[in-house]
Design an enzyme around this catalytic site. Sequence first.
Site, mmCIF file in Angstrom:
data_model
loop_
_atom_site.group_PDB
_atom_site.id
_atom_site.type_symbol
_atom_site.label_atom_id
_atom_site.label_comp_id
_atom_site.label_asym_id
_atom_site.label_seq_id
_atom_site.Cartn_x
_atom_site.Cartn_y
_atom_site.Cartn_z
ATOM 1 N N ALA A 57 -15.881 -4.849 -15.145
ATOM 2 C CA ALA A 57 -17.120 -4.897 -14.352
ATOM 3 C C ALA A 57 -16.843 -5.393 -12.938
ATOM 4 O O ALA A 57 -17.676 -6.044 -12.330
ATOM 5 C CB ALA A 57 -18.149 -5.781 -15.045
ATOM 6 N N GLY A 58 -15.639 -5.077 -12.409
ATOM 7 C CA GLY A 58 -15.298 -5.466 -11.045
ATOM 8 C C GLY A 58 -15.599 -4.340 -10.066
ATOM 9 O O GLY A 58 -16.416 -3.451 -10.342
ATOM 10 N N GLY A 59 -14.934 -4.383 -8.921
ATOM 11 C CA GLY A 59 -15.187 -3.404 -7.866
ATOM 12 C C GLY A 59 -14.853 -1.986 -8.312
ATOM 13 O O GLY A 59 -15.596 -1.036 -8.015
ATOM 14 N N ALA A 60 -13.752 -1.824 -9.020
ATOM 15 C CA ALA A 60 -13.355 -0.478 -9.450
ATOM 16 C C ALA A 60 -14.364 0.076 -10.452
ATOM 17 O O ALA A 60 -14.691 1.268 -10.439
ATOM 18 C CB ALA A 60 -11.962 -0.528 -10.072
ATOM 19 N N ASN A 102 -14.240 2.027 1.702
ATOM 20 C CA ASN A 102 -12.777 2.172 1.744
ATOM 21 C C ASN A 102 -12.317 3.169 2.800
ATOM 22 O O ASN A 102 -11.123 3.297 3.056
ATOM 23 C CB ASN A 102 -12.215 2.552 0.365
ATOM 24 C CG ASN A 102 -12.448 4.001 0.018
ATOM 25 O OD1 ASN A 102 -13.332 4.650 0.578
ATOM 26 N ND2 ASN A 102 -11.673 4.535 -0.906
ATOM 27 N N LYS A 141 -12.857 -4.544 1.732
ATOM 28 C CA LYS A 141 -13.778 -3.444 1.419
ATOM 29 C C LYS A 141 -15.239 -3.856 1.537
ATOM 30 O O LYS A 141 -16.075 -3.067 1.944
ATOM 31 C CB LYS A 141 -13.522 -2.912 0.005
ATOM 32 C CG LYS A 141 -12.252 -2.098 -0.137
ATOM 33 C CD LYS A 141 -12.147 -1.537 -1.544
ATOM 34 C CE LYS A 141 -10.996 -0.590 -1.689
ATOM 35 N NZ LYS A 141 -10.990 0.082 -3.001
ATOM 36 N N GLY A 153 -3.654 7.008 -13.927
ATOM 37 C CA GLY A 153 -4.460 6.570 -12.793
ATOM 38 C C GLY A 153 -3.944 6.940 -11.417
ATOM 39 O O GLY A 153 -4.636 6.725 -10.413
ATOM 40 N N ILE A 193 -7.300 3.282 -14.693
ATOM 41 C CA ILE A 193 -7.122 3.295 -13.238
ATOM 42 C C ILE A 193 -5.835 2.577 -12.837
ATOM 43 O O ILE A 193 -5.388 2.692 -11.723
ATOM 44 C CB ILE A 193 -8.333 2.729 -12.473
ATOM 45 C CG1 ILE A 193 -8.470 1.237 -12.718
ATOM 46 C CG2 ILE A 193 -9.621 3.445 -12.843
ATOM 47 C CD1 ILE A 193 -9.202 0.593 -11.570
ATOM 48 N N ASP A 242 -13.668 6.104 -3.693
ATOM 49 C CA ASP A 242 -12.983 5.743 -4.950
ATOM 50 C C ASP A 242 -13.549 6.517 -6.150
ATOM 51 O O ASP A 242 -12.795 6.990 -7.006
ATOM 52 C CB ASP A 242 -13.092 4.238 -5.204
ATOM 53 C CG ASP A 242 -12.179 3.431 -4.287
ATOM 54 O OD1 ASP A 242 -11.151 3.978 -3.848
ATOM 55 O OD2 ASP A 242 -12.502 2.270 -4.014
ATOM 56 N N SER A 260 0.816 -1.220 0.000
ATOM 57 C CA SER A 260 0.000 0.000 0.000
ATOM 58 C C SER A 260 0.850 1.270 0.000
ATOM 59 O O SER A 260 1.835 1.377 0.733
ATOM 60 C CB SER A 260 -0.911 0.013 1.233
ATOM 61 O OG SER A 260 -1.600 1.250 1.287
#
Length: 288
Positions: A142-145, A99, A78, A254, A231, A115, A27
């Site tokens: 089509a995921g979390g982001a 988040n 998350k 990104g 991103i 986000d 991170s």
Amino acid sequence: MTSRIPYRTLSGNSRLAGVMGWPVSHSKSPRLHGYWLAKYGIDGSYMPLPVEPKNFQAALISLRNLGFSGVNVTIPQKEMAMPECDELSDRARRIGAVNTVTFAKDGRILGDNTDGFGFIENLRQEAPNIAFCSGPAVVLGAGGASRAVLVALLDEGSPEIRIANRTRKRADDLAAEINDPRISVMDWPVAPNALENAALVVNTTSLGMVGQPALEIDLTGLPPSALVTDIVYAPLLTDLLVQAKNRGNPIVDGLGMLLHQARPGFHRWFGIDPDVTPELREFVLSPD
Ligand code: ATR
């Protein structure tokens, strides 16, 4: 005794925050928040908090009981954070993930998702003269982001959003769940006519990231005025961005999304809405 090493001590009143995740060693958030804490001379600290998923709930409660101001929550926690919150922001509920957690003075746990905010603020700062919601947006993934980007674009007034995802069903399910008539699902890989009259193209997949396959897309149908953004920020200039730049499209990388999504948490926990500057970008990109 003097020391040439600048050293900031904590006081008994220090405000504490951090990032929970498993793993968390990758991170950039401790470095990012640490930069702002030093820049604004704040009596506070922001720590990496490696927490195994099985310990997530207990750790979150403990951090509250230890007097933390709040925490960021990263993969894979998350979604796990949602039911632990006493109150969720509208955008966290719609995105389906948290988040940014703030511990209120009365002990309530408040969950937010920043986000999408980070995504929009990055475009606003890096492409201030481009009306990226003046026409259709094409969102890859089509995921979390993707969910966060879709909710943010809808709130920003995007007139039409076309989603394309390798696994078609995931895009269909996401579109059905968000249930907004402005969203439609296109085939993967993206055909040139799906890019016609678009004002914005966003890659939310992991394609193009270091160690991942490249995103292969034919941009022929895209108007040269359309903004192209990714991103993925490692590398900073993905193949998609290089291809777009070479044909004259404006691009935004990104990294700024990561930097801007951190602002609301920092503001709530430490009391200042911090600046995102070129120096910060350089600092976050430089080795630890
Ligand atoms: P995140 O939360 O970061 O969005 P995710 O939920 O794992 O992560 O979503 C990753 C996205 O990248 C998905 O859209 C995924 O497509 P699938 O739904 O078909 O898995 C996309 N992705 C990952 N690897 C891919 C690949 N090799 N080709 C095409 N799409 C890929």
